[in-house]
Write an enzyme that holds these catalytic residues in place. Sequence first.
Site, PDB file in Angstrom:
ATOM      1  N   HIS A  94       6.630   6.003  -4.094  1.00  0.00           N
ATOM      2  CA  HIS A  94       6.816   7.283  -3.559  1.00  0.00           C
ATOM      3  C   HIS A  94       6.907   8.186  -4.439  1.00  0.00           C
ATOM      4  CE1 HIS A  94       8.570  10.599  -1.234  1.00  0.00           C
ATOM      5  NE2 HIS A  94       7.840   9.862  -0.032  1.00  0.00           N
ATOM      6  N   GLU A 142      -0.315  10.632  -0.271  1.00  0.00           N
ATOM      7  CA  GLU A 142       0.654  11.916   0.032  1.00  0.00           C
ATOM      8  C   GLU A 142       0.414  12.789  -1.206  1.00  0.00           C
ATOM      9  OE1 GLU A 142       4.510  10.848   2.433  1.00  0.00           O
ATOM     10  OE2 GLU A 142       4.706  10.523   0.528  1.00  0.00           O
TER      11      GLU A 142
END
Lengths: 228, 228, 228, 228
Positions: A94, A142
């Site tokens: 992430h 993302e």
Amino acid sequence: MYVLAINFKTYKTSYGSRAVSIAREADLIAREYGGLVRMILLPPATEIVRVANAVSYSSVFAQHVDPVDEGAYTGHITAEMVKEAGAVGVMINHSERRVRLDEISFILGKARKLGLETLVCADTPEVAAAVSVLNPSMLAIEPPELIGTGIPVSKAKPEVVTDTVSKVRELNKEVTILTGAGITTGDDVAAAIRLGTQGVLVASAVMKAQDPAKVIKEMAESITKTTT
Amino acid sequence: MYVLAINFKTYKTSYGSRAVSIAREADLIAREYGGLVRMILLPPATEIVRVANAVSYSSVFAQHVDPVDEGAYTGHITAEMVKEAGAVGVMINHSERRVRLDEISFILGKARKLGLETLVCADTPEVAAAVSVLNPSMLAIEPPELIGTGIPVSKAKPEVVTDTVSKVRELNKEVTILTGAGITTGDDVAAAIRLGTQGVLVASAVMKAQDPAKVIKEMAESITKTTT
Amino acid sequence: MYVLAINFKTYKTSYGSRAVSIAREADLIAREYGGLVRMILLPPATEIVRVANAVSYSSVFAQHVDPVDEGAYTGHITAEMVKEAGAVGVMINHSERRVRLDEISFILGKARKLGLETLVCADTPEVAAAVSVLNPSMLAIEPPELIGTGIPVSKAKPEVVTDTVSKVRELNKEVTILTGAGITTGDDVAAAIRLGTQGVLVASAVMKAQDPAKVIKEMAESITKTTT
Amino acid sequence: MYVLAINFKTYKTSYGSRAVSIAREADLIAREYGGLVRMILLPPATEIVRVANAVSYSSVFAQHVDPVDEGAYTGHITAEMVKEAGAVGVMINHSERRVRLDEISFILGKARKLGLETLVCADTPEVAAAVSVLNPSMLAIEPPELIGTGIPVSKAKPEVVTDTVSKVRELNKEVTILTGAGITTGDDVAAAIRLGTQGVLVASAVMKAQDPAKVIKEMAESITKTTT
């Protein structure tokens, strides 16, 4: 089946009774939309046990695991541990917890052996393509500059999503592709699916909501409408 | 009261039912030696909930917390979380999980506000002295080259321990000083106390033992004999 | 003698002929104010050779060195290397390049053996105090939130500077204390000295100036006026 | 043209006059074997200026650059800087200096814009395949456990090399593939080429040799014999 993945992060609502309560609400929605929506919950490491015990229709994933095996690694979180605690998958890389390329490869190999699913985040179509070569179960595109903004990538930079889909599909037909960053409403979820991805990765839109269940339900509903 | 701190690390015995079982055995010994020995258990983040629920006479500390507040920090472990999970203290800067000096200071300040005790590891007397200026509740001197060897620092390098005690005591009269690295037997524990420290930080000697309870008991017994 | 330390950082002016030209201008001012102002120049690693060759009245320090000895450390910068390239000192732990506490201690010990001076940055009075126990030649107090803002710490948070001076002087009478963060004008330099520090650490005010020599000269002049 | 890349690392011979002298010797051999062998020299950051000035027939690459642009990045090495210092390429992700996947992608994009060549190291065929999707100029397969051992990967694990070649060539026809780790003799170089790679990445075999020129010459000779 389309994915609704909720990253709990480390907000005030991310741990303790509030986290368990959000997990339970999400799980009820997972039951309601079962067969159409796959609910993935990503609590922090300390809450995996409690969240896993609280849900029946959702999959629990860790937010991160460290690239180490069992041994003398004080303060690390291993894949074995999160599995034992009740997780069936792990997310890694992430934007708030990037790992090195060799570590991504190591963790994917290890998770595979342990029977854990894997979700790898990527910031660009190029990185997503490189990741797809390593055969994770899922990947999420993302753009970090949109995370937490409420501006959905599907609206602000749809080409990032379509580019990711086309670059990844050239190399990997099977990986589930999720859209992340700024996903806030059912419309954002619908847009993500129309751009060719198989679900969404959300965080603040749910975790910082007045009424998390309402947001989750709206998103699940949107998946159902868009895909059936 | 002298400290027997058990770092679970990430061994095969460090999580799941084996971890809970070692915690329970340690807790029985804590009850037996209550008033003389303070038992501190340091399970991995995923096991804090279960270990804290399983014990009554021991203190649970986290093996590490990240230097962040609540917010968007995917994959991090905050001090708030480990407190909520049942920890009453945090260890930081173990040789297997070093943190930066500004992060040590940040975490100590935060733990203080949250009412958590703190234990900071140091590799040399000089580093221990610098740490002591930041006022942790405890510090542990652990020459990394001896960790996991079974060669106790109290025997191999007693001057590291005595140097630490004298350097730290010039700056900080109150901090509890522990001896770590290679502590394996009751004799090692006795030596650590005779060198002027207030307890020990152990790991493999317990976690990799055939009979962990036997080792813990021997150490608790040694503390009792040496200090009364 | 009061210190004027110029951190070149990695701006467009920080390398190549522009860096050498700023270094030469600073050196002329160092000659002019010799005996009153000690000029320290901190070019990036690639420019130490050229800057050191270009100056005669200034001291060249590295912006950072890695905590390793000679050996198989691809891509690292050792203290030996920067010394060989012409540096007489090393800065470490700048807010843009923090290092761990054990690494600060390691590098200080190593620099001492090599006859290099040391400058350690700190973000708070507490961290400065801890650093001072490790006996660097100099330390700089720089609240990171003010770096590059043009708002001098000496005006925005004078208590951070005075606190640092009092906390550090309790532990270490000899270390040279510098004020950093937001220092832009001669007045800021004067304020830093009046608050009890022995000089300043500047960066953008010089490196991004239309006329770097003018800024350096104003600062040197201010040191001279304030201290004589 | 086949590549002989010499990673200077941070040995005693890696900087100062010894580094320049090894660079000069390598350069003479580059002249002698020009057209058949491409000599790439990778000095540490502080020595790029001096090595680049000392050679005429060799290419100078940096051992590492940081994933940052120009700006306030104290202690970092940018691609712009190493180019200005005389490098025509950058190596990244060596096992002694791994970088994150998003950083590899960022640095490759940036180097491309600056007209710098790129060499990315990989520890396994899978990682090499993922890297090849990001289109570096070259990649090197180096099982870390063999680095510095004198046991050549081409002998100990030839299947790692052939696997890399087949996995990478499915995805990228153009990238130059180098064999690293344990390459010590001309025979090792020949084996690396026979396994399908276009050259070697060496370090200790040259940098720690009694007579570096002799080793370099033997390797260049072996390339010539094997490929003509």
